[in-house]
Design an enzyme around this catalytic site. Sequence first.
Site, PDB file in Angstrom:
ATOM      1  N   ASP A  52       0.840  -1.203   0.000  1.00 21.60           N
ATOM      2  CA  ASP A  52       0.000   0.000   0.000  1.00 21.60           C
ATOM      3  C   ASP A  52       0.871   1.247   0.000  1.00 21.60           C
ATOM      4  OD1 ASP A  52      -1.782   2.054   0.427  1.00 21.60           O
ATOM      5  OD2 ASP A  52      -2.375   1.417   2.441  1.00 21.60           O
ATOM      6  N   GLU A 131      30.965  10.518   6.476  1.00 20.23           N
ATOM      7  CA  GLU A 131      31.435  10.339   7.857  1.00 20.23           C
ATOM      8  C   GLU A 131      30.274  10.681   8.784  1.00 20.23           C
ATOM      9  OE1 GLU A 131      34.776  12.901   8.376  1.00 20.23           O
ATOM     10  OE2 GLU A 131      35.978  11.942   6.816  1.00 20.23           O
ATOM     11  N   GLU A 133      28.219  10.991  11.993  1.00 20.54           N
ATOM     12  CA  GLU A 133      28.355  11.057  13.448  1.00 20.54           C
ATOM     13  C   GLU A 133      27.012  10.755  14.106  1.00 20.54           C
ATOM     14  OE1 GLU A 133      31.832  14.521  13.352  1.00 20.54           O
ATOM     15  OE2 GLU A 133      29.756  15.060  13.740  1.00 20.54           O
ATOM     16  N   GLU A 213      33.658  10.870  19.382  1.00 29.08           N
ATOM     17  CA  GLU A 213      33.686  12.194  18.773  1.00 29.08           C
ATOM     18  C   GLU A 213      33.786  13.277  19.851  1.00 29.08           C
ATOM     19  OE1 GLU A 213      33.912  14.429  16.585  1.00 29.08           O
ATOM     20  OE2 GLU A 213      34.374  13.180  14.855  1.00 29.08           O
ATOM     21  N   GLU A 221      31.731   8.312  15.893  1.00 25.99           N
ATOM     22  CA  GLU A 221      31.791   8.303  14.436  1.00 25.99           C
ATOM     23  C   GLU A 221      32.358   6.973  13.979  1.00 25.99           C
ATOM     24  OE1 GLU A 221      33.327  11.819  12.439  1.00 25.99           O
ATOM     25  OE2 GLU A 221      34.551  10.536  11.126  1.00 25.99           O
ATOM     26  N   HIS A 270      30.190  14.757   7.206  1.00 27.83           N
ATOM     27  CA  HIS A 270      31.105  15.245   6.182  1.00 27.83           C
ATOM     28  C   HIS A 270      31.108  14.236   5.037  1.00 27.83           C
ATOM     29  CE1 HIS A 270      33.316  16.951   9.942  1.00 27.83           C
ATOM     30  NE2 HIS A 270      32.259  17.675   9.620  1.00 27.83           N
ATOM     31  N   ARG A 340      39.177  23.314   8.469  1.00 26.12           N
ATOM     32  CA  ARG A 340      37.917  22.658   8.800  1.00 26.12           C
ATOM     33  C   ARG A 340      36.803  23.653   9.133  1.00 26.12           C
ATOM     34  NH1 ARG A 340      38.858  16.993  10.066  1.00 26.12           N
ATOM     35  NH2 ARG A 340      41.035  16.553   9.659  1.00 26.12           N
ATOM     36  N   GLU A 359      35.632  17.381   0.091  1.00 28.07           N
ATOM     37  CA  GLU A 359      34.895  17.057   1.311  1.00 28.07           C
ATOM     38  C   GLU A 359      33.879  18.173   1.579  1.00 28.07           C
ATOM     39  OE1 GLU A 359      35.543  16.326   6.129  1.00 28.07           O
ATOM     40  OE2 GLU A 359      37.198  17.054   4.877  1.00 28.07           O
ATOM     41  N   ARG A 361      31.382  19.573   3.987  1.00 25.37           N
ATOM     42  CA  ARG A 361      31.304  19.373   5.425  1.00 25.37           C
ATOM     43  C   ARG A 361      29.957  19.777   6.043  1.00 25.37           C
ATOM     44  NH1 ARG A 361      35.853  18.461   8.078  1.00 25.37           N
ATOM     45  NH2 ARG A 361      35.302  19.720   9.891  1.00 25.37           N
TER      46      ARG A 361
END
Length: 471
Positions: A52, A131, A133, A213, A221, A270, A340, A359, A361
């Site tokens: 359904d 990655e 977390e 983490e 992580e 990330h 970062r 990457e 983030r």
Amino acid sequence: MTSPKDVLALVKEKDIRVVDIRFMDFPGIWQHFTVPVSELEESSFEDGYGFDGSSIRGWQPINASDMLVIPDATTAKIDPFYEVPTLVLIGNIVDPITREAYTRDPRHIAQKAEAYLKQTGIGDTVFIGPEAEFFIFDDVRFDSGSNHAFYSLDSEEGIWNTGRDEFPNLAYKPKHKEGYFPVPPTDKFQDIRTEMMLTLEDLGIDVECQHHEVATAGQAEIDMRFKPLLQMGDQLVWFKYVLKNVAYRHGHTVTFMPKPLFEDNGSGMHTHISIWKDGDPLFAGDKYAGVSQEALYAIGGILKHFKALCALTNPTTNSYKRLVPGFEAPVNLAYSSRNRSAAIRIPMYSASPKAKRIEFRTPDPSCNGYLAFSAIMMAVIDGIENKIDPGDPLDKNIYDLPPEELALIDSAPGSLAEALEALKNDHEFLLKGDVFTQDVIDRWIEYKTESEVQPVQLRPHPYEFFLYYDI
């Protein structure tokens, strides 16, 4: 496992008794139903199983509810938690009359994304490495009514429990923002994370590492090794399933909410992305940080569509409790190597051309991986096709910039409502190759607005009583 015959052979070899058919709903929760093994035949991989569709969030109206899920033989795995030996098959959703793939099936969108990449000629494989977390809590309680609202989280690791009588309290609780990487006994979840990691490995999911983490109270992580987009979409749903069930088996609970705790780091995801063609990495070159011109254009594509992407990569109202300027989350539209504090980073761990990637983030693990990964890839392709210049890199710590410099850097949407508005105004890049359809975009915005944005807006916040009750 490549064919229906292989799956049926596995059923006999492992004495499988039942089969679990699974698929992803629109917002991103894995759904399932179970059939006895006698109902699994070679023809089942073409005929499928009916269900359904009107009972699945964001999908069919009740007057067109019948749908089929067609198992994909390549996804066969044995469930590690069920008492009875159970084969799991992930399926694709189709219309029972036309047999056409369902446009709102997130997995189908990921399949179209991979096909579109090949169609462009830019590359033949897009690799994704998330990655994700998460938090491991011991107790969670919440409720909301017309005259009350509350939530309460607890963890034996929570720094707020240093004064609790635990008969005895043995301390060793990570402080706020000091959970990265203390050994036991401060890190109390090493064995559980290892069990999660090894369970994933037993399922054929390659894992690179696991660790505590930054936040207190069990933030963690586990990193999966990069894989092609569709495969990683499948792996991410297994990832969440495994982590939740291992924790549950030990009397704990896992959440992928981006910001469950006040005054500590939220959980991001990330996401690393790279494109390859004929076995060669497209993003390796001699430009900034050892990347190619194509990689810089790809960054330009993500930055151009950043706010619209957030509606899919950060798709909850809670996501924007994490994405707050001036705190730990990468909300600023900038790129850099090693830095970062930028929304896009070029990792510098290895000089190997094969390791060159972008990457992104900003995303968080509340997203529907099939949709988020596909959207990121579409922004990357748009950047490459249109040669979008990302501007100069920003190698300074963004959080230390003077106000006049910071004012020149745009940032993420301040709320889910803002992100959805950005998606409404900027989604043509997602429609290329029919990867996303207009119906999918419209329904996503409608569903998120009606089911999440408005219900949160309508409810008084508990802290508002602290601020305003005595006015």
